[in-house]
Design a protein around this motif. Structure first.
Motif, short mmCIF file in Angstrom:
data_model
loop_
_atom_site.label_atom_id
_atom_site.label_comp_id
_atom_site.label_asym_id
_atom_site.label_seq_id
_atom_site.Cartn_x
_atom_site.Cartn_y
_atom_site.Cartn_z
N GLY A 88 0.81 -1.21 0.00
CA GLY A 88 0.00 0.00 0.00
C GLY A 88 0.85 1.26 0.00
O GLY A 88 2.09 1.22 -0.03
N ASP A 89 0.17 2.39 0.03
CA ASP A 89 0.88 3.67 0.00
C ASP A 89 1.66 3.89 1.29
O ASP A 89 1.16 3.64 2.39
CB ASP A 89 -0.12 4.81 -0.19
CG ASP A 89 -0.80 4.75 -1.55
OD1 ASP A 89 -0.20 4.18 -2.48
OD2 ASP A 89 -1.93 5.26 -1.68
N ALA A 90 2.87 4.39 1.13
CA ALA A 90 3.71 4.69 2.29
C ALA A 90 3.41 6.09 2.82
O ALA A 90 3.08 7.00 2.05
CB ALA A 90 5.19 4.59 1.92
N THR A 91 3.49 6.25 4.12
CA THR A 91 3.33 7.57 4.75
C THR A 91 4.61 7.90 5.50
O THR A 91 5.40 7.02 5.86
CB THR A 91 2.14 7.57 5.73
OG1 THR A 91 2.24 6.46 6.61
CG2 THR A 91 0.83 7.49 4.96
N THR A 131 1.56 -3.65 7.67
CA THR A 131 2.41 -4.84 7.71
C THR A 131 1.90 -5.97 6.81
O THR A 131 2.62 -6.94 6.59
CB THR A 131 2.50 -5.38 9.15
OG1 THR A 131 1.18 -5.69 9.62
CG2 THR A 131 3.13 -4.34 10.06
N GLU A 132 0.68 -5.86 6.28
CA GLU A 132 0.14 -6.91 5.43
C GLU A 132 0.11 -6.46 3.99
O GLU A 132 -0.16 -5.29 3.69
CB GLU A 132 -1.26 -7.32 5.89
CG GLU A 132 -1.29 -8.03 7.24
CD GLU A 132 -2.63 -8.67 7.51
OE1 GLU A 132 -3.61 -8.34 6.80
OE2 GLU A 132 -2.70 -9.50 8.43
N ARG A 133 0.35 -7.41 3.08
CA ARG A 133 0.30 -7.10 1.66
C ARG A 133 -1.15 -6.95 1.20
O ARG A 133 -2.03 -7.71 1.63
CB ARG A 133 1.00 -8.20 0.86
CG ARG A 133 2.51 -8.20 1.01
CD ARG A 133 3.12 -9.51 0.56
NE ARG A 133 2.83 -10.58 1.51
CZ ARG A 133 3.23 -11.84 1.36
NH1 ARG A 133 3.94 -12.18 0.28
NH2 ARG A 133 2.94 -12.75 2.25
N ASP A 185 -5.32 -14.70 3.39
CA ASP A 185 -4.32 -15.75 3.30
C ASP A 185 -2.99 -15.16 2.85
O ASP A 185 -2.60 -15.27 1.69
CB ASP A 185 -4.79 -16.84 2.33
CG ASP A 185 -3.81 -18.00 2.23
OD1 ASP A 185 -2.92 -18.11 3.10
OD2 ASP A 185 -3.93 -18.80 1.27
N GLN A 186 -2.28 -14.51 3.77
CA GLN A 186 -1.00 -13.89 3.44
C GLN A 186 0.04 -14.94 3.01
O GLN A 186 0.87 -14.68 2.15
CB GLN A 186 -0.48 -13.09 4.62
CG GLN A 186 -1.29 -11.83 4.92
CD GLN A 186 -1.04 -10.73 3.92
OE1 GLN A 186 0.10 -10.29 3.72
NE2 GLN A 186 -2.11 -10.26 3.28
#
Length: 472
Positions: free
Chosen positions: A143-146, A314-316, A390-391
């Motif tokens: 996701g987008d980084a902050t 922390t999750e994709r 289901d990571q």
């Protein structure tokens, strides 16, 4: 073959009388008659009003309106995308039947030729679950980084009367310096985490003058000095974190009293910091939950200023820039299948839908919009985010291009036939050619959902196992 008068065919219930448009899977060729001539005089209400409008098998019906959304739905209904591509095949099917046997509901006089033995091919009416889908491109990542920023040069003091309690903001906008005795923003960076490090509540985000700046969970940053007598939801946020970290002896509420101060001293002792019993804006960084470091921007030995690092969840997740014409395909909770580069698949769910972007063109700058004016081909898109429970199923991919199949609608336990089995009736509506012991006959049907080159049908004499004619 038994003819049926056109007045006996009821109009299609719920079928729009105007233009339909189809984009997506389940396409059917518009030329499936094996050379049969299209008799527009036999079926003027369908054949003369249908035309192929693009190489993508889009078909339009003259004078049509899109299906109206249900009252209060708040969302427009998608045009019957799947049904449109079928109509070309339906019309040709009707023409083929006309060329061989005469129009449905026409004169019963003999044509002088021998009757055909039956349809060139057949299929059975099936009972199944029909699912409308659309495949789009997506990207797998975190996701987008902050950005975590160094604290402001001066922090709020006292009980924060100048600041409004209860304010909210991006949790990642505040990375606060935690050295006691100096103002926020002073100090030298002495440690930063490596890229890919996961930081959880209470763990160190970075060090300034060798003093730890920990992570706390919350929806807005620390923005003032908290001490005995302070009140507000920022006090409650601090106390919730202290309790989650194992500190006791105080009540979690919006009041910072002596019991809270004692718990803060214990926390400061564990951080090897001066036990002041007060918490300044620079003493911790606040984020909604655990964070994964994406990029480290500050270096040990540098003065604490500007951007320290950036991080993500922390999750994709899977991100999709969806063409706005498919906006009605998605809402929170929409299911999807994600195909990975190695062809393995995982299930996903839409959890966030952003604001549509607008296509860029020179018109906004006074351009004419002509082909030679430099007009951009950018299309409006809708940002959509999907989560994958289901990571482990994602394997070791950290970032990858993926294919996302959105499951827009599903109908269970319905009767379906191939789209090519539909025959357009002169008086409106559609029928199927049913094979009986005595030959064939046309039976009117009402249409439901289209998907995967099949269509939901219902009507008198239509049941599971009924044999219907289809073109070769």
């Amino acid at each position: 073959m038994t003819g049926r008068d056109e007045t006996e065919a009821p109009p299609l219930s719920g079928e729009p009388s105007g233009a339909l448009e189809r984009h997506g899977s389940g396409e059917v060729s518009a030329n499936r008659t094996g050379g049969a001539a299209l008799d527009t005089t036999a079926a003027p209400d369908t054949a003369s009003e249908l035309e192929t409008v693009s190489a993508e098998n889009r078909v339009s019906v003259a004078g049509a309106d899109e299906e109206e959304p249900p009252a209060g739905s708040g969302r427009r209904r998608r045009p019957l995308r799947t049904s449109l591509i079928a109509l070309a095949a339906i019309t040709v099917t009707a023409a083929a039947g006309v060329a061989a046997t005469g129009t449905i509901g026409g004169d019963s006089g003999d044509s002088g030729g021998s009757a055909p033995a039956g349809p060139p091919a057949t299929a059975k009416v099936e009972r199944t679950t029909l699912t409308d889908t659309e495949s789009v491109d997506g990207n797998l990542g975190y996701g987008d980084a902050t950005t975590v920023q160094a604290p402001a040069a001066a922090a709020g003091t006292g009980d924060g009367q100048s600041a409004q309690s209860g304010q909210s903001g991006q949790s990642s906008q505040s990375g606060q310096e935690g050295a006691s005795g100096g103002s926020a923003g002073d100090g030298i960076v002495t440690w930063v985490p490596e890229e890919g490090t996961v930081v959880e509540r209470g763990e160190t985000v970075y060090r300034v003058d060798q003093q730890r700046v920990p992570l706390l969970y919350g929806s807005f940053p620390l923005y003032r000095t908290l001490q005995s007598g302070s009140e507000g939801d920022d006090v409650e946020m601090l106390e919730k974190n202290l309790r989650a970290l194992g500190y006791k002896g105080f009540t979690v509420d919006e009041t910072y009293n002596s019991a809270t101060a004692e718990a803060v001293k214990d926390w400061q002792d564990d951080l090897n910091r001066e036990e002041t019993g007060t918490v300044r804006a620079g003493d911790a960084v606040v984020a909604p939950d655990a964070r994964r470091v994406a990029d480290v921007k500050a270096s040990p030995g540098a003065a604490l200023s500007g951007d320290v690092l950036s991080w993500t969840g922390t999750e994709r997740i899977v991100s999709v820039d969806l063409d706005v014409q498919f906006e009605d395909l998605v809402e929170k909770g929409t299911k999807a299948t994600v195909q990975l580069p190695d062809d393995n698949t995982v299930e996903a769910e839409v959890t966030d839908i952003g604001t549509p972007s607008t296509g860029q063109s020179d018109d906004s700058a006074g351009g004419s919009g002509d082909a030679g004016s430099g007009e951009s081909d950018d299309k409006a898109t809708l940002p959509v985010e999907l989560t994958v429970k289901d990571q482990k199923g994602l394997g070791r991919y950290q970032a990858a291009a993926v294919e996302v199949t959105l499951k827009a609608e599903s109908r269970k336990d319905v009767l379906v036939v191939p789209v090519a089995a539909l025959v357009a009736q002169r008086g409106g509506g559609y029928a199927v050619e049913v094979v009986t012991a005595d030959g064939t006959e046309y039976r009117p049907v009402e249409l439901g959902m289209f998907a995967d080159s099949r269509v939901e049908v219902s009507g008198k004499g239509i049941k599971e196992g009924t044999v219907v004619g289809v073109p070769k």
